[in-house]
Design a protein around this motif. Structure first.
Motif: not given
Length: 140
Positions: A87-107
């Motif tokens: 961005i504008d000639g320099s690098y930036a961390i612009t986002a983080v996307h979390l992907r979660l898969t869960a097995s939770i009995p009774g939820a």
């Protein structure tokens, strides 16, 4: 509590090389460089380390939120996708996307979505990152 990570570097940006280590020894002189960050070279890079740290932190926070809700997961699998953009000639961390898969009995999905959101907001690494953190949470 304080924990440390360290890096050493020699050479120029594109032809140089470095090594990353952690206090615990889990990483011990792991190679990193321009080719591991911007190409497909062997070794690690800061973005994947941030992703691993964020995924680990979030997943532990979620486990704590589940405990408070009286639930216990049989499996929690989180991937953190870290976006690095120029961005504008320099690098930036612009986002983080979390992907979660869960097995939770009774939820129920409603309770699961609530605890996942609270974990995302309460995770110390989420708080550290001054970027948009998004979440896709799927209950199996």
């Amino acid at each position: 509590m304080k924990k440390t990570g360290s890096a050493v570097w020699s050479g120029g940006l594109k032809d140089g090389k470095g090594f990353i280590s952690t206090q615990s020894g889990a990483l011990d002189n792991v190679a990193y460089g321009f080719n591991t960050r911007f190409e497909d070279g062997p070794g690690s890079n800061p973005e994947e380390l941030i992703g691993a740290a964020h995924a680990a932190c979030f997943t532990m926070a979620l486990s704590g939120q589940l405990d408070e809700a009286g639930l216990r997961a049989s499996a929690l699998k989180t991937t953190a996708e870290v976006t690095l953009e120029k961005i504008d000639g320099s690098y930036a961390i612009t986002a983080v996307h979390l992907r979660l898969t869960a097995s939770i009995p009774g939820a129920s999905d409603a309770v699961f979505q609530d605890v996942a959101l609270r974990a995302k907001l309460g995770c110390p690494v989420s708080k550290l990152l001054a970027t948009e953190v998004t979440l896709d949470a799927h209950l199996e």
